[in-house]
Design an enzyme around this catalytic site. Structure first.
Site, PDB file in Angstrom:
ATOM      1  N   LYS A  12      -0.604   9.901   1.237  1.00 48.18           N
ATOM      2  CA  LYS A  12      -0.703  11.137   2.010  1.00 48.18           C
ATOM      3  C   LYS A  12       0.473  11.254   2.989  1.00 48.18           C
ATOM      4  O   LYS A  12       0.859  10.275   3.625  1.00 48.18           O
ATOM      5  CB  LYS A  12      -2.032  11.189   2.766  1.00 48.18           C
ATOM      6  CG  LYS A  12      -3.247  11.250   1.844  1.00 48.18           C
ATOM      7  CD  LYS A  12      -4.536  11.331   2.616  1.00 48.18           C
ATOM      8  CE  LYS A  12      -5.733  11.398   1.666  1.00 48.18           C
ATOM      9  NZ  LYS A  12      -7.029  11.457   2.378  1.00 48.18           N
ATOM     10  N   TYR A  71      -1.363  -8.588  -8.533  1.00 46.18           N
ATOM     11  CA  TYR A  71      -1.398  -7.160  -8.841  1.00 46.18           C
ATOM     12  C   TYR A  71      -0.471  -6.823 -10.000  1.00 46.18           C
ATOM     13  O   TYR A  71      -0.806  -6.014 -10.872  1.00 46.18           O
ATOM     14  CB  TYR A  71      -0.977  -6.344  -7.616  1.00 46.18           C
ATOM     15  CG  TYR A  71      -2.097  -6.073  -6.646  1.00 46.18           C
ATOM     16  CD1 TYR A  71      -3.295  -5.506  -7.070  1.00 46.18           C
ATOM     17  CD2 TYR A  71      -1.949  -6.349  -5.295  1.00 46.18           C
ATOM     18  CE1 TYR A  71      -4.320  -5.230  -6.178  1.00 46.18           C
ATOM     19  CE2 TYR A  71      -2.967  -6.092  -4.390  1.00 46.18           C
ATOM     20  CZ  TYR A  71      -4.154  -5.534  -4.831  1.00 46.18           C
ATOM     21  OH  TYR A  71      -5.160  -5.266  -3.949  1.00 46.18           O
ATOM     22  N   GLU A  72       0.699  -7.426  -9.982  1.00 47.75           N
ATOM     23  CA  GLU A  72       1.682  -7.136 -11.032  1.00 47.75           C
ATOM     24  C   GLU A  72       1.131  -7.469 -12.410  1.00 47.75           C
ATOM     25  O   GLU A  72       1.284  -6.692 -13.361  1.00 47.75           O
ATOM     26  CB  GLU A  72       2.955  -7.931 -10.758  1.00 47.75           C
ATOM     27  CG  GLU A  72       4.091  -7.666 -11.737  1.00 47.75           C
ATOM     28  CD  GLU A  72       5.371  -8.358 -11.315  1.00 47.75           C
ATOM     29  OE1 GLU A  72       6.342  -8.289 -12.079  1.00 47.75           O
ATOM     30  OE2 GLU A  72       5.390  -8.969 -10.218  1.00 47.75           O
ATOM     31  N   ASP A 129       4.243  -0.760  -8.618  1.00 47.06           N
ATOM     32  CA  ASP A 129       3.923  -0.029  -9.847  1.00 47.06           C
ATOM     33  C   ASP A 129       3.764   1.453  -9.544  1.00 47.06           C
ATOM     34  O   ASP A 129       3.490   2.246 -10.443  1.00 47.06           O
ATOM     35  CB  ASP A 129       2.628  -0.564 -10.473  1.00 47.06           C
ATOM     36  CG  ASP A 129       1.404  -0.148  -9.676  1.00 47.06           C
ATOM     37  OD1 ASP A 129       1.436  -0.297  -8.434  1.00 47.06           O
ATOM     38  OD2 ASP A 129       0.427   0.335 -10.278  1.00 47.06           O
ATOM     39  N   ASP A 188       0.854  -1.186   0.000  1.00 42.11           N
ATOM     40  CA  ASP A 188       0.000   0.000   0.000  1.00 42.11           C
ATOM     41  C   ASP A 188       0.893   1.240   0.000  1.00 42.11           C
ATOM     42  O   ASP A 188       1.738   1.398   0.876  1.00 42.11           O
ATOM     43  CB  ASP A 188      -0.885  -0.013   1.250  1.00 42.11           C
ATOM     44  CG  ASP A 188      -1.999   1.027   1.193  1.00 42.11           C
ATOM     45  OD1 ASP A 188      -1.773   2.108   0.607  1.00 42.11           O
ATOM     46  OD2 ASP A 188      -3.082   0.757   1.726  1.00 42.11           O
TER      47      ASP A 188
END
Length: 212
Positions: free
Chosen positions: A122, A193-194, A154, A118
């Protein structure tokens, strides 16, 4: 990312102690005994659905792998993957990596993988990033002297932040790729995810850093 609740997941994890270690604090300093050998121990923090850690275990039977994932509804997918692949050198922990020192003794781990963590973009959430200095301090304690951290993402912002964080901590940069899938790197095993992000045309960043 919105997680789909799986009310049956916790029970399934409890029913498969051959892969899921339910009391990892009891194995602190004793992971080699659990695996029954003295092979190197590599851990992945944030294993997600488990494609990477399962495929790594299959590709490298001479290494012991431990996948760490805090979300029960996610790590159960890693378990299902393991039940099909049946790697003998893999264990899964459904715990929060913030308590890493409760589960591993100093110098017990040879390598740590961080894949698509993650980004917490912020500024006020900087301390939650898995490449923030307090996490690096934890990693250094559980890693052997000269142990490595392998990082993929990424997210360009997180990658740039992480390189600066690594540099400030005094880590040695052994490898860096600003476009992994168009590099000469061999043996890359993709995460879920990749694959998803690369199919959308996202550039994949990767680096290997070493503690002194």
């Amino acid at each position: 990312m919105r997680l789909r609740h799986k009310p049956w997941a916790k029970e399934k994890l409890m029913n498969h102690p051959e892969f899921v270690v339910l009391d990892p604090e009891n194995y602190k300093g004793k992971w080699h005994e659990l695996f029954g050998n003295d092979n190197p121990i590599h851990i992945e923090i944030g294993s997600g659905k488990g494609r990477f850690i399962n495929e790594m275990a299959k590709a490298h039977p001479d290494v012991n792998y431990i996948g760490i994932e805090a979300y029960t509804s996610v790590i159960v997918s890693a378990l299902e993957y393991a039940l099909e692949a049946e790697p003998t050198n893999l264990r899964l922990l459904n715990v929060n990596a913030q308590k890493l020192l409760d589960y591993f003794a100093e110098g017990e781990v040879d390598r740590i993988y961080l894949n698509f963590s993650d980004p917490w973009p912020k500024n006020r959430h900087e301390k939650r990033r898995l490449t923030y200095k307090s996490y690096l301090e934890m990693y250094e304690k559980v890693l052997v002297k000269g142990g490595e951290l392998h990082f993929k993402t990424d997210n360009q912002g997180l990658f740039e932040y992480s390189l600066i964080s690594f540099s400030h901590y005094g880590l040695k940069l052994n490898y860096v790729s600003l476009d992994l899938h168009n590099s000469d790197f061999e043996g890359n095993i993709m995460t879920e995810y990749e694959e998803k992000f690369s199919q959308k045309g996202h550039r994949i960043y990767r680096c290997e850093v070493q503690f002194s």
